[in-house]
Design a protein around this motif. Structure first.
Motif: not given
Length: 89
Positions: A62-89
């Motif tokens: 949640d803290a990562e999602k609140q960071k503004g543009p240009g702020e250093r952040r971690l990268y989160f994503s969910r990779r689905h069996p069909d190859g699609s990706v969602t919830d990218e930060l």
């Protein structure tokens, strides 16, 4: 199983069998050991462990999602069996 792996397996009759574990290189004789007397005990232990881990990760996510543009952040994503990706930060 492949080089240094471990696994759990069910053993015994009935609707709630024992759970045994095997760990390659786990000790003398490298034999399976009884981990839980009932499958439901094993299941509850893992639900508890995963719930506690998730509770520690949610605030960080949640803290990562609140960071503004240009702020250093971690990268989160969910990779689905069909190859699609969602919830990218």
């Amino acid at each position: 199983m492949h080089q240094g792996y471990q696994f759990d397996f069910l053993r015994g009759p009935g609707p709630d069998p024992e759970v045994w574990s095997y760990c390659e290189g786990g000790g003398p004789g490298q034999v399976p050991t009884l981990s839980f007397a009932r499958f439901t005990d094993w299941l509850q232990a893992h639900v508890t462990q995963q719930t506690e881990a998730w509770a520690r990760l949610v605030p960080m996510y949640d803290a990562e999602k609140q960071k503004g543009p240009g702020e250093r952040r971690l990268y989160f994503s969910r990779r689905h069996p069909d190859g699609s990706v969602t919830d990218e930060l």
